[in-house]
Design an enzyme around this catalytic site. Structure first.
Site, PDB file in Angstrom:
ATOM      1  N   GLY A 164       0.828  -1.189   0.000  1.00 51.53           N
ATOM      2  CA  GLY A 164       0.000   0.000   0.000  1.00 51.53           C
ATOM      3  C   GLY A 164       0.867   1.246   0.000  1.00 51.53           C
ATOM      4  N   LYS A 216       5.521   6.355   2.025  1.00 49.90           N
ATOM      5  CA  LYS A 216       5.128   5.181   2.777  1.00 49.90           C
ATOM      6  C   LYS A 216       5.728   5.278   4.171  1.00 49.90           C
ATOM      7  CE  LYS A 216       5.538   1.208   0.891  1.00 49.90           C
ATOM      8  NZ  LYS A 216       4.291   0.842   1.606  1.00 49.90           N
ATOM      9  N   GLY A 259       2.635   3.341   8.785  1.00 49.24           N
ATOM     10  CA  GLY A 259       2.573   2.234   9.734  1.00 49.24           C
ATOM     11  C   GLY A 259       3.917   1.896  10.349  1.00 49.24           C
ATOM     12  N   GLU A 281       9.887  -2.535   4.039  1.00 48.63           N
ATOM     13  CA  GLU A 281       9.098  -2.406   2.816  1.00 48.63           C
ATOM     14  C   GLU A 281       9.975  -2.002   1.634  1.00 48.63           C
ATOM     15  OE1 GLU A 281       4.737  -1.087   4.624  1.00 48.63           O
ATOM     16  OE2 GLU A 281       6.225   0.446   4.143  1.00 48.63           O
ATOM     17  N   LYS A 324      -5.545   8.427  -1.802  1.00 41.08           N
ATOM     18  CA  LYS A 324      -4.083   8.423  -1.826  1.00 41.08           C
ATOM     19  C   LYS A 324      -3.497   8.888  -3.163  1.00 41.08           C
ATOM     20  CE  LYS A 324      -4.545   6.508   2.202  1.00 41.08           C
ATOM     21  NZ  LYS A 324      -4.003   5.194   2.526  1.00 41.08           N
TER      22      LYS A 324
END
Length: 237
Positions: free
Chosen positions: A89, A101, A104, A110, A128
């Site tokens: 995501g 990103k 989280g 990632e 987004k």
């Protein structure tokens, strides 16, 4: 009108249908709320298409749990250094498919998985999708920082014109600690017209482990829309 969760799910389903297409693939699994829907669809597709030998590379504690709970085969980048496709995501995606990103807190792992994948594809809802980074996402660029360098790194970010904030935990006293034992500084640079330049300058700072700016990495993005449709696009040249 589709809910945000429905939009996330539709984007995830379409992406999985397009990219999980044969047995013996090595697949990177990102982190966050949208990835939950991707893993659910992968579990269904493995049974539907009788896919065999798939290996899944996690990017966080969360995605490790998702892979295990779905009964899928877990691997890591040292075992499987060549990844066929990574699905993740994003907090925001610009017209060139540059991404912010790390909302989280998982941007380091990632980015490792996305970089070593042959293809990195993004799934997100309509909120987004932006022309420029910073249009929609107002929480800043997540930066993973070694604890020993927190103060000097934040001072340097201020000199760059950013507004750094140490990310604090919600259900514990003190700061957020990443899966790698580091801190996260969220740096607000406003509208980011040249994300590569900012990323390069941040990565020159000793103590910065990685940033949440994913530059020229994604090859395709899927956006679940409020009308229930899914749109997809590559980077604008």
């Amino acid at each position: 009108m589709a809910s945000v969760e429905d939009a996330k799910k539709k984007a995830a389903v379409q992406c999985v249908n397009d990219h999980i297409v044969s047995s013996h693939q090595v697949i990177g699994i990102g982190s966050g709320s949208t990835i939950v829907f991707a893993v659910e669809r992968i579990k269904e597709k493995v049974k539907e298409d009788k896919l065999e030998g798939l290996v899944f590379i996690p990017t966080s504690f969360q995605s490790t749990q998702l892979i295990n709970q779905a009964g899928l085969k877990l691997g890591d980048v040292n075992q499987y250094p060549v990844i066929d496709v990574a699905i993740d995501g994003a907090d925001e995606v610009d017209e060139h498919l540059n991404c912010i990103k790390g909302g989280g807190g998982c941007q380091l792992q990632e980015k490792i998985v996305a970089f070593y994948a042959k293809k990195f594809v993004v799934i997100a809802d309509y909120r987004k999708d932006s022309k420029q980074l910073g249009d929609q996402w107002k929480k800043g660029v997540p930066i993973e920082v070694l604890p020993i360098a927190r103060v000097p790194v934040m001072k340097k970010i201020e000199e760059m014109g950013g507004k750094p904030t140490l990310r604090m935990a919600v259900m514990k006293a003190g700061p957020v600690i990443t899966d790698n034992g580091n801190l996260i500084v969220d740096a607000d640079f406003g509208i980011i017209k040249d994300p590569k330049s900012i990323n390069d300058k941040l990565m020159e700072l000793p103590g910065v482990v990685e940033t949440g700016l994913f530059i020229n990495m994604a090859v395709k993005a899927y956006f679940g829309q409020s009308d229930g449709s899914v749109t997809s696009r590559g980077p604008t040249k």
